[in-house]
Motif scaffolding. Structure first.
Motif, short mmCIF file in Angstrom:
data_model
loop_
_atom_site.label_atom_id
_atom_site.label_comp_id
_atom_site.label_asym_id
_atom_site.label_seq_id
_atom_site.Cartn_x
_atom_site.Cartn_y
_atom_site.Cartn_z
N ARG A 190 0.81 -1.21 0.00
CA ARG A 190 0.00 0.00 0.00
C ARG A 190 0.85 1.27 0.00
O ARG A 190 0.31 2.37 -0.03
CB ARG A 190 -0.92 0.01 1.22
N GLU B 279 4.67 7.68 0.49
CA GLU B 279 3.28 8.00 0.77
C GLU B 279 2.69 6.88 1.61
O GLU B 279 2.36 5.80 1.10
CB GLU B 279 2.49 8.18 -0.51
N THR C 4 -0.10 7.22 3.64
CA THR C 4 -1.51 7.38 3.29
C THR C 4 -1.60 8.62 2.42
O THR C 4 -0.63 9.40 2.35
CB THR C 4 -2.41 7.54 4.53
N LYS D 118 -2.74 11.28 3.11
CA LYS D 118 -2.57 12.46 3.97
C LYS D 118 -1.23 12.48 4.70
O LYS D 118 -0.86 13.52 5.25
CB LYS D 118 -3.70 12.53 5.00
N LYS E 223 2.93 11.63 4.57
CA LYS E 223 4.06 11.32 3.70
C LYS E 223 5.37 11.54 4.45
O LYS E 223 5.49 12.44 5.28
CB LYS E 223 4.01 12.18 2.43
N TYR F 7 2.05 16.16 6.82
CA TYR F 7 0.66 15.75 7.08
C TYR F 7 -0.26 16.71 6.35
O TYR F 7 -0.14 17.93 6.48
CB TYR F 7 0.37 15.77 8.58
#
Length: 820
Positions: free
Chosen positions: A459, A528, A530, A532, A534, A577
């Motif tokens: 992911r 990354e 998520t 939001k 990194k 963020y």
């Protein structure tokens, strides 16, 4: 509406429906589309969305209005859209293994949009990745402060020198103007020498005034960049990006004229070579001839910047760039200082000899090869050379105080007998003029290879940079024997003494050959976690080797100085963020190094000083991206600063009186605010504010808590422009730019171990400079007027206590240009 003549050039197959996906599904061979979009006045339109309907493939036009788009071979509907313009669709064909160049698009605002907010094509401050960062990271994803000054701003402000461009950047400023032939730049309390100044990503010697007429934009990457470039100062780096070749034909002719007999014609030509779709060129050239508000000071320079772009197949570009600068001018060390005080004399007072001169020749060549391995990975190689040479013949900086009783005899310029003065030298301002001469020749070579791309592991999404570089400097410096007493001059009354007009003969003292060889390898990953959250992490290893050989002309002896070897790791980590797509909060840590040329009390070479840098900030896109507002706070600590070992210290070695130790500490803390808007209904603004305090926080020599010289605690800048785009005033543009420079200090830093007035500081007053501009464009012709320093403010750029250069008074300039 958009005028799109594409179908007449690239008709789609009749059997293909309007919404067809690629016809050639049997092959994955890819091709490219390339083109340009202009506004109704023929100016490049930036930020236009160009996408292939029914796919995720798309891009935005750049500052030159051009776009390039890669896609599998086949037929598509190309969608061209921008707020304030009618969205258009047209059929295009992508040919496998080829680049299809589309005809130029002319865009005009849609009538139904006239009552809405109209935004001229532009990218915001947080939409412009900086090429100097090597990795294509969107600024909102980068845990570091950046700033870009685009060509449009440079033209609106009629920027002539690099200092004019930097007036738009918070926290980066001119710290000195030694000799009047260079601008010494600093940021966040640290000097930006040639190691921190780049042109098109290659180090560039800034010992002479850089030419700005060829600039497409200026990029500023603040804070630590050691992971990318190795041995750089802590405050940040500058990158001068020159104009690039274009396949469409065009260019401009211009003439700038201004106060004090200033003349500067310019030429910019570009286009395809013999109509080729694979080879394009560009040539920028200018000649400058000027005098100055400083008496006897004049300058002359010639500059040319040619470039060629080769499209080698559909995946490979080769860009060849070069430039040549020949600069001749009067060295000018200003009005001098009397006992650490700036004398109250006219701004035009000139204290050098009339025959003084400095000549500089600078040339460079750069080859950049970019190969796209696929849609997400590319390899980029750079090979570059720079040659720099100058020769100086001049009086020395006026700092030596004359004897209190003068025995010099003669007559003044009018033939009247000279009055012999006695008493305090500080009172009468009597100086001895000594002479200086020097020659320098520098050759710089660079090789660099970068691999960048994107990959996904589970992911986690990665944007990766892996690279290595190697460079070397070969420098030859000739030092001449100084002439200690040439003649005398009085600061307050230049006619007090008869001037010695004889041009002396200088004798050579030493010739020094020195070399610096560096190699580095680095890896960096933007992870990354998520959408939001990194993480940017990386490390660089740097190795540096230096050595020199000195030849003494008097004794005919050669001395080899031992080579020294330094290496260091430079880590970097930052967290970003993004609670909103238009808002990011970041924190980062980086480590950099600076080499030390001295030796310790055993005679061994000093290791490099390591510098810790911390940065936190907020980047925000407000009002649907119309306004960017970024706030950054930082702390930079050099906790092992090299300092001379005092004779009273227990580790002092009487046989090595200049030995040093890593015993000092300098800390820089500050806050920066950058604000910039897109053009909205004719208005555009940009501004910034910076607070910085750089002080000795530990020292065996200097007073702890004392500020470092040349750095203002406060700087601020603001510019506002309005363009009339309708009615009888259409094409008229008004602008105001102001720069505030807070109090600074020069002179000699106070020492805790020295009594009396041997070391004193010179306070420099704060000032606010206001510039006003008016421009008008009709069809292909434009006229711009500028009044700089409207309020005629007076302040100084001072190096130590001897190059005291007043800032320029109120001046007028006008530029007439014709677009070809």
């Amino acid at each position: 509406m958009l005028t799109l003549p594409f179908p007449h050039v690239l008709p789609a197959p009749a059997a293909s429906p309007a919404h067809a996906m690629p016809v050639s599904k049997e092959t994955e061979q890819r091709g490219r589309l390339a083109g340009q979009i202009l506004d109704s006045r023929g100016e490049p339109l930036e930020g236009v969305s160009v996408a292939l309907k029914g796919t995720s493939l798309g891009t935005l036009t750049g500052t030159d209005g051009r776009f390039r788009l890669s896609a599998p071979a086949g037929s598509y509907q190309l969608v061209v859209s921008r707020l304030g313009y009618v969205t258009q669709e047209l059929a295009v064909v992508v040919a496998g293994g080829q680049t299809t160049v589309l005809p130029t698009v002319t865009a005009t605002a849609g009538q139904q949009q006239l009552q809405e907010v109209t935004v001229t094509g532009a990218r915001s401050l947080n939409e412009r990745p900086v090429a100097i960062g090597k990795l294509p990271i969107a600024p909102l994803d980068l845990p570091q402060s950046t700033f870009t000054v685009e060509r449009q701003t440079l033209e609106q402000q009629q920027a002539l020198r690099l200092s004019d461009v930097l007036a738009n950047v918070s926290g980066v400023y001119v710290m000195g103007n030694t000799g009047g032939y260079q601008e010494e730049i600093a940021g966040r309390g640290f000097s930006f020498g040639s190691s921190n100044t780049f042109k098109n990503g290659v180090r560039y010697n800034n010992s002479i005034l850089p030419e700005t007429s060829s600039l497409e934009r200026l990029e500023v990457l603040k804070g630590s960049t050691a992971i990318l470039y190795g041995n750089v100062a802590a405050g940040g780096v500058l990158n001068l990006v020159t104009k690039k070749p274009r396949f469409e034909s065009g260019g401009s002719l211009g003439l700038r004229a201004g106060s004090y007999d200033f003349y500067k014609p310019t030429l910019d030509l570009y286009g395809a070579v013999n109509g080729s779709t694979h080879v394009a060129f560009r040539v920028n050239a200018t000649y400058e001839n000027s005098r100055s508000f400083r008496r006897e000071v004049q300058g002359e320079r010639f500059y040319v910047n040619p470039s060629l772009l080769f499209k080698i197949g559909g995946k490979t570009d080769l860009l060849l760039e070069g430039d040549y600068l020949n600069d001749r001018r009067t060295p000018d060390f200003g009005i001098g200082a009397i006992n650490y005080r700036i004398p109250d004399v006219p701004r035009s007072r000139f204290l050098n000899t009339t025959w003084a001169n400095i000549g500089t020749e600078q040339k460079s060549a750069t080859a950049t090869l970019t190969h796209h391995l696929n849609d997400t990975w590319q390899v980029r190689g750079v090979a570059a050379y720079q040659g720099f040479g100058n020769a100086l013949r001049s009086a020395s900086r006026p700092s030596n105080v004359r004897d209190s009783v003068d025995v010099f005899s003669g007559v003044d310029k009018s033939g009247k007998p000279i009055k012999i003065l006695t008493g305090s030298p500080a009172l009468y301002g009597n100086l001895v003029r000594s002479l200086q001469a020097s020659e320098t020749q520098e050759d710089y070579f660079l090789g660099q290879l970068d691999l960048t791309g994107k990959v996904q592991t589970g992911r986690l999404k990665h944007t990766v940079l892996v690279g290595m570089d190697a460079d070397k400097y070969n420098t030859r410096a000739i030092a001449y024997n100084a002439i200690g007493r040439y003649d005398s001059i009085n600061v307050f009354n230049p006619g007090q003494y008869a001037e010695n007009s004889a041009v002396p003969g200088f004798s050579r003292n030493t010739r020094t050959h020195s070399s610096v060889r560096r190699v580095g390898a680095y890896v960096q990953d933007l992870l990354e976690i998520t959408p939001k959250l990194k993480l940017l992490a990386g490390v660089r290893y740097s190795y540096q080797e230096t050595g020199s050989t000195q030849y003494a002309y008097k004794t005919a002896q050669t001395t080899d100085r031992p080579k020294r070897y330094d290496d260091a790791f430079s880590p970097r980590v930052g967290l970003v963020y993004q609670p909103l797509q238009t808002l990011s909060v970041f924190a980062s840590y980086a480590n950099s190094f600076t080499t030390n040329s001295g030796q310790d009390n055993t005679g061994a070479a000093l290791p490099p000083s390591l510098i810790d840098q911390y940065e936190v900030g907020v980047k925000n896109e407000l009002f649907n991206g119309l306004l960017s507002a970024n706030l950054t706070a930082y702390q930079i600590v050099n906790s092992n600063l090299a300092q001379t070992i005092l004779a009273t210290a227990p580790n002092y070695n009487v046989n090595l009186p200049t030995a040093q130790e890593l015993a000092g500490e300098v800390t820089s803390r500050g806050l920066e605010l950058d604000v910039q808007s897109k053009p909205v209904q004719g208005w555009s603004v940009l501004g910034g504010y910076s607070y910085n305090r750089t002080a000795y926080t530990k020292s065996t020599i200097y007073t702890v808590g004392s500020l470092l010289r040349y750095n203002p605690n406060h700087t601020a800048n603001a510019s506002v422009f309005y363009t009339f785009d309708q009615g009888v005033l259409s094409g008229l543009q008004l602008g105001l730019t102001t720069l505030y420079m807070g109090e600074r200090q020069a002179g000699r830093s106070t020492r805790s171990t020295v009594q009396g007035d041997n070391f004193r500081l010179i306070p420099l007053p704060a000032y606010a400079q206001l510039d006003a501009s008016v421009g008008y464009t009709y069809d292909r012709l434009s006229l711009r007027l500028k009044l700089s320093n409207v309020l005629n403010q007076l302040s100084y750029n001072v190096h130590d206590d001897n190059s005291v250069n007043p800032i320029a008074p109120r001046q007028f300039a006008t530029t007439l240009a014709y677009r070809l």
